[in-house]
Design a protein around this motif. Structure first.
Motif, PDB file in Angstrom:
ATOM      1  N   PHE A 195       0.805  -1.296   0.132  1.00  0.00           N
ATOM      2  CA  PHE A 195       0.003  -0.014   0.004  1.00  0.00           C
ATOM      3  C   PHE A 195       0.997   1.239   0.098  1.00  0.00           C
ATOM      4  O   PHE A 195       0.452   2.371  -0.445  1.00  0.00           O
ATOM      5  CB  PHE A 195      -1.056   0.037   1.298  1.00  0.00           C
ATOM      6  N   THR A 196       2.170   1.267   0.357  1.00  0.00           N
ATOM      7  CA  THR A 196       2.942   2.384   0.184  1.00  0.00           C
ATOM      8  C   THR A 196       3.233   2.928  -1.035  1.00  0.00           C
ATOM      9  O   THR A 196       3.799   3.985  -1.379  1.00  0.00           O
ATOM     10  CB  THR A 196       4.286   2.079   1.126  1.00  0.00           C
ATOM     11  N   GLN A 197       3.221   1.820  -2.067  1.00  0.00           N
ATOM     12  CA  GLN A 197       3.459   2.108  -3.447  1.00  0.00           C
ATOM     13  C   GLN A 197       5.059   2.533  -3.697  1.00  0.00           C
ATOM     14  O   GLN A 197       5.285   3.280  -4.679  1.00  0.00           O
ATOM     15  CB  GLN A 197       2.647   3.302  -4.070  1.00  0.00           C
ATOM     16  N   LEU A 198       5.985   1.904  -2.939  1.00  0.00           N
ATOM     17  CA  LEU A 198       7.388   2.239  -3.096  1.00  0.00           C
ATOM     18  C   LEU A 198       7.908   1.213  -3.939  1.00  0.00           C
ATOM     19  O   LEU A 198       7.677   0.324  -3.836  1.00  0.00           O
ATOM     20  CB  LEU A 198       8.069   2.089  -1.553  1.00  0.00           C
ATOM     21  N   SER A 199       8.879   1.712  -4.306  1.00  0.00           N
ATOM     22  CA  SER A 199       9.819   0.910  -5.294  1.00  0.00           C
ATOM     23  C   SER A 199      10.863   0.185  -4.634  1.00  0.00           C
ATOM     24  O   SER A 199      10.947   0.455  -3.212  1.00  0.00           O
ATOM     25  CB  SER A 199      10.566   1.756  -6.576  1.00  0.00           C
ATOM     26  N   ASP A 200      11.583  -0.690  -5.078  1.00  0.00           N
ATOM     27  CA  ASP A 200      12.522  -1.603  -4.300  1.00  0.00           C
ATOM     28  C   ASP A 200      13.747  -0.398  -3.916  1.00  0.00           C
ATOM     29  O   ASP A 200      14.718  -0.941  -3.300  1.00  0.00           O
ATOM     30  CB  ASP A 200      13.067  -2.543  -4.893  1.00  0.00           C
ATOM     31  N   THR A 201      13.869   0.595  -4.526  1.00  0.00           N
ATOM     32  CA  THR A 201      15.098   1.616  -4.166  1.00  0.00           C
ATOM     33  C   THR A 201      14.729   2.765  -3.540  1.00  0.00           C
ATOM     34  O   THR A 201      15.456   3.819  -3.338  1.00  0.00           O
ATOM     35  CB  THR A 201      15.677   2.141  -5.485  1.00  0.00           C
ATOM     36  N   ALA A 202      13.521   2.587  -2.505  1.00  0.00           N
ATOM     37  CA  ALA A 202      13.105   3.869  -1.985  1.00  0.00           C
ATOM     38  C   ALA A 202      14.109   4.121  -0.825  1.00  0.00           C
ATOM     39  O   ALA A 202      14.747   3.138  -0.353  1.00  0.00           O
ATOM     40  CB  ALA A 202      11.998   3.515  -1.289  1.00  0.00           C
ATOM     41  N   ALA A 203      14.208   5.324  -0.223  1.00  0.00           N
ATOM     42  CA  ALA A 203      14.966   5.741   0.775  1.00  0.00           C
ATOM     43  C   ALA A 203      14.172   5.269   2.065  1.00  0.00           C
ATOM     44  O   ALA A 203      13.026   5.250   2.128  1.00  0.00           O
ATOM     45  CB  ALA A 203      15.410   6.990   0.697  1.00  0.00           C
ATOM     46  N   GLU A 204      15.029   5.245   3.280  1.00  0.00           N
ATOM     47  CA  GLU A 204      14.593   5.034   4.483  1.00  0.00           C
ATOM     48  C   GLU A 204      13.579   5.999   4.819  1.00  0.00           C
ATOM     49  O   GLU A 204      12.166   5.726   5.288  1.00  0.00           O
ATOM     50  CB  GLU A 204      15.395   4.773   5.608  1.00  0.00           C
ATOM     51  N   ARG A 205      13.656   7.354   4.639  1.00  0.00           N
ATOM     52  CA  ARG A 205      12.728   8.367   4.985  1.00  0.00           C
ATOM     53  C   ARG A 205      11.337   8.358   4.011  1.00  0.00           C
ATOM     54  O   ARG A 205      10.410   8.601   4.537  1.00  0.00           O
ATOM     55  CB  ARG A 205      13.371   9.710   4.732  1.00  0.00           C
ATOM     56  N   GLU A 206      11.794   7.752   2.965  1.00  0.00           N
ATOM     57  CA  GLU A 206      10.345   7.774   1.953  1.00  0.00           C
ATOM     58  C   GLU A 206       9.379   6.703   2.584  1.00  0.00           C
ATOM     59  O   GLU A 206       8.351   6.692   2.587  1.00  0.00           O
ATOM     60  CB  GLU A 206      10.756   7.324   0.378  1.00  0.00           C
ATOM     61  N   LEU A 207      10.236   5.426   2.988  1.00  0.00           N
ATOM     62  CA  LEU A 207       9.347   4.347   3.747  1.00  0.00           C
ATOM     63  C   LEU A 207       8.654   4.739   4.750  1.00  0.00           C
ATOM     64  O   LEU A 207       7.310   4.562   5.059  1.00  0.00           O
ATOM     65  CB  LEU A 207      10.382   3.083   4.107  1.00  0.00           C
ATOM     66  N   GLU A 208       9.434   5.778   5.745  1.00  0.00           N
ATOM     67  CA  GLU A 208       8.900   6.082   6.989  1.00  0.00           C
ATOM     68  C   GLU A 208       7.574   7.024   6.601  1.00  0.00           C
ATOM     69  O   GLU A 208       6.727   7.251   7.336  1.00  0.00           O
ATOM     70  CB  GLU A 208      10.042   6.876   7.899  1.00  0.00           C
ATOM     71  N   ASP A 209       7.922   8.019   5.775  1.00  0.00           N
ATOM     72  CA  ASP A 209       7.060   9.032   5.379  1.00  0.00           C
ATOM     73  C   ASP A 209       5.464   8.152   4.726  1.00  0.00           C
ATOM     74  O   ASP A 209       4.545   8.397   5.138  1.00  0.00           O
ATOM     75  CB  ASP A 209       7.444   9.775   4.163  1.00  0.00           C
ATOM     76  N   ALA A 210       5.866   7.052   3.896  1.00  0.00           N
ATOM     77  CA  ALA A 210       4.561   6.398   3.495  1.00  0.00           C
ATOM     78  C   ALA A 210       3.722   5.649   4.642  1.00  0.00           C
ATOM     79  O   ALA A 210       2.560   5.673   4.610  1.00  0.00           O
ATOM     80  CB  ALA A 210       5.212   5.406   2.498  1.00  0.00           C
ATOM     81  N   LEU A 211       4.512   5.078   5.363  1.00  0.00           N
ATOM     82  CA  LEU A 211       3.851   4.493   6.560  1.00  0.00           C
ATOM     83  C   LEU A 211       3.302   5.425   7.454  1.00  0.00           C
ATOM     84  O   LEU A 211       2.309   4.948   7.931  1.00  0.00           O
ATOM     85  CB  LEU A 211       5.032   3.636   7.554  1.00  0.00           C
ATOM     86  N   THR A 212       3.842   6.513   7.762  1.00  0.00           N
ATOM     87  CA  THR A 212       2.971   7.423   8.728  1.00  0.00           C
ATOM     88  C   THR A 212       1.900   8.225   8.010  1.00  0.00           C
ATOM     89  O   THR A 212       0.861   8.528   8.727  1.00  0.00           O
ATOM     90  CB  THR A 212       3.861   8.336   9.377  1.00  0.00           C
ATOM     91  N   ASN A 213       2.039   8.477   6.758  1.00  0.00           N
ATOM     92  CA  ASN A 213       0.872   9.040   5.941  1.00  0.00           C
ATOM     93  C   ASN A 213      -0.351   8.080   5.765  1.00  0.00           C
ATOM     94  O   ASN A 213      -1.391   8.504   5.589  1.00  0.00           O
ATOM     95  CB  ASN A 213       1.335   9.493   4.456  1.00  0.00           C
ATOM     96  N   ARG A 214       0.084   6.847   5.877  1.00  0.00           N
ATOM     97  CA  ARG A 214      -1.022   5.723   5.967  1.00  0.00           C
ATOM     98  C   ARG A 214      -1.084   4.906   7.094  1.00  0.00           C
ATOM     99  O   ARG A 214      -0.772   3.722   7.314  1.00  0.00           O
ATOM    100  CB  ARG A 214      -0.911   4.662   4.692  1.00  0.00           C
ATOM    101  N   ILE A 215      -1.196   5.546   8.136  1.00  0.00           N
ATOM    102  CA  ILE A 215      -0.802   4.881   9.532  1.00  0.00           C
ATOM    103  C   ILE A 215      -2.139   4.007   9.790  1.00  0.00           C
ATOM    104  O   ILE A 215      -1.839   3.085  10.414  1.00  0.00           O
ATOM    105  CB  ILE A 215      -0.595   6.079  10.592  1.00  0.00           C
ATOM    106  N   ILE A 216      -3.089   4.271   9.447  1.00  0.00           N
ATOM    107  CA  ILE A 216      -4.236   3.223   9.586  1.00  0.00           C
ATOM    108  C   ILE A 216      -4.078   2.001   8.830  1.00  0.00           C
ATOM    109  O   ILE A 216      -4.150   0.925   9.549  1.00  0.00           O
ATOM    110  CB  ILE A 216      -5.579   3.870   9.219  1.00  0.00           C
ATOM    111  N   GLN A 217      -3.661   1.961   7.749  1.00  0.00           N
ATOM    112  CA  GLN A 217      -3.311   0.980   6.971  1.00  0.00           C
ATOM    113  C   GLN A 217      -2.064  -0.045   7.474  1.00  0.00           C
ATOM    114  O   GLN A 217      -2.132  -1.290   7.621  1.00  0.00           O
ATOM    115  CB  GLN A 217      -2.965   1.089   5.504  1.00  0.00           C
ATOM    116  N   PHE A 218      -1.111   0.779   7.927  1.00  0.00           N
ATOM    117  CA  PHE A 218       0.057   0.182   8.773  1.00  0.00           C
ATOM    118  C   PHE A 218      -0.304  -0.301  10.103  1.00  0.00           C
ATOM    119  O   PHE A 218       0.035  -1.422  10.314  1.00  0.00           O
ATOM    120  CB  PHE A 218       1.090   1.044   8.924  1.00  0.00           C
ATOM    121  N   LEU A 219      -1.118   0.177  10.825  1.00  0.00           N
ATOM    122  CA  LEU A 219      -1.582  -0.363  12.069  1.00  0.00           C
ATOM    123  C   LEU A 219      -2.598  -1.884  11.681  1.00  0.00           C
ATOM    124  O   LEU A 219      -2.192  -2.749  12.535  1.00  0.00           O
ATOM    125  CB  LEU A 219      -2.644   0.598  12.848  1.00  0.00           C
TER     126      LEU A 219
END
Length: 356
Positions: A195-219
């Protein structure tokens, strides 16, 4: 009743159309009573229907076994029941076969089991998509416990949650032996983060941003019991401020959970850093009278099992290591960008101008 000063009759407020004091408070007390009765009535109707379906399925199975009935007889039963009970749904040919399958799968009375608390659509989904009795019971229990919708149940079956839950490598048997089993069950490997729609080359901050922006899905992906405390959570140790990627509290286990994210392969140094954060949370945030020891989990892009095993054994804090599954390589590049979507919207609004 007369007013002593004027001698005029006093009409009670309720007779004048006015509401007495406390009226709305009383309504607030009555509404949950009515809602609760509705819920209990719906549950009772569902329970009675499932009991009926199970009994029909068992009866047909018994007669088929004793008298060698074929499928045409079941078709005729469906026709006769629909004729006899025209206002009652559920007596289709396919449903009767599901009823037999349910009675065959759960030979004991259905209402005495977790599956008996689910809607009929959930049960048919379980029977269609689960291959073993273990899977059936696993997903039935989790669907009841977490209140999954039918779509959510289907998604978890497709992702193989029963294989991922409790699979994260950890050292809990050594660091917290008495709570090892319960702690193990709250972590998975891998986590499904498509659901984060990140590629396999995403940076850690991008992953963190994606997870917190979609915190309900991550929970939802983390599972029942996790409460989000903060992102880049600051902790001051000595004269230095450190920041934890993600901090959660597990209210069922009464523990803080430190989550460190790495978009690279798990490395022993990552566990050293995580262990430090867990120690800091234990010392600075945990209430020893209320909270059990803090847990830490490293969620990395990949891991080497032997390296992780050695690294976990070298730590004295309760840690786990998991991986995540994002979009397959190349998929992100094929997805439309924001500019693509804006251009498409402009073309649609203007009648396809410029599309040729």
């Amino acid at each position: 009743m007369n007013n002593e000063l004027t001698g005029k009759a006093v009409v009670p407020a309720q007779h004048r159309g006015e509401l007495p004091p406390g009226f709305h408070d009383m309504l607030d007390d009555l509404k949950p009573i009515v809602r609760g009765a509705h819920v209990r009535a719906q549950l009772k109707v569902n329970t009675e229907m499932l009991q009926m379906y199970w009994q029909i399925g068992r009866t047909i199975l018994e007669r088929q076994g004793g008298e060698k009935w074929g499928t045409k007889v079941v078709d005729r039963i469906a026709t006769e029941l629909r004729t006899e009970f025209p206002n009652q749904r559920g007596f289709s040919r396919s449903n009767l076969h599901y009823m037999q399958q349910m009675a065959r799968t759960w030979p004991d009375p259905i209402v005495q089991q977790a599956v008996g608390q689910l809607p009929w659509g959930h049960i048919t989904t379980l029977m269609d998509k689960c291959k073993t009795r273990f899977e059936l019971d696993f997903y039935a229990q989790h669907a009841v416990h977490h209140g999954w919708s039918r779509d959510r149940l289907t998604a978890h079956i497709r992702s193989g949650l029963h294989l991922a839950q409790g699979a994260a490598a950890n050292n809990f048997d050594v660091t917290i032996p008495e709570q090892s089993e319960a702690a193990t069950q709250i972590f998975e490997d891998p986590y499904r983060l498509e659901f984060t729609q990140l590629s396999d080359t995403a940076a850690e901050r991008e992953l963190e941003d994606a997870l917190t922006n979609r915190i309900i899905q991550f929970l939802t992906e983390l599972g029942f019991g996790f409460a989000f405390v903060g992102r880049q959570y600051p902790l001051t140790v000595g004269d230095t401020e450190f920041r934890i990627d993600l901090l959660f509290y597990h209210f069922r286990l009464h523990r803080f959970v430190v989550v460190e994210l790495k978009t690279t392969k798990a490395h022993p140094s990552h566990l050293g850093q995580l262990s430090f954060y867990v120690t800091a949370v234990d010392r600075l945030l945990r209430d020893p009278e209320r909270d059990d020891r803090t847990l830490g989990i490293l969620i990395a892009e990949s891991q080497d099992a032997t390296t992780v095993e050695f690294a976990l054994q070298s730590q004295n804090q309760p840690l786990a290591v998991s991986t995540y599954a994002g979009l397959p390589p190349g998929v992100r590049e094929l997805m439309p960008t924001t500019d693509d979507l804006c251009r498409l919207a402009h073309e649609v609004l203007h009648g396809g101008a410029g599309t040729g």
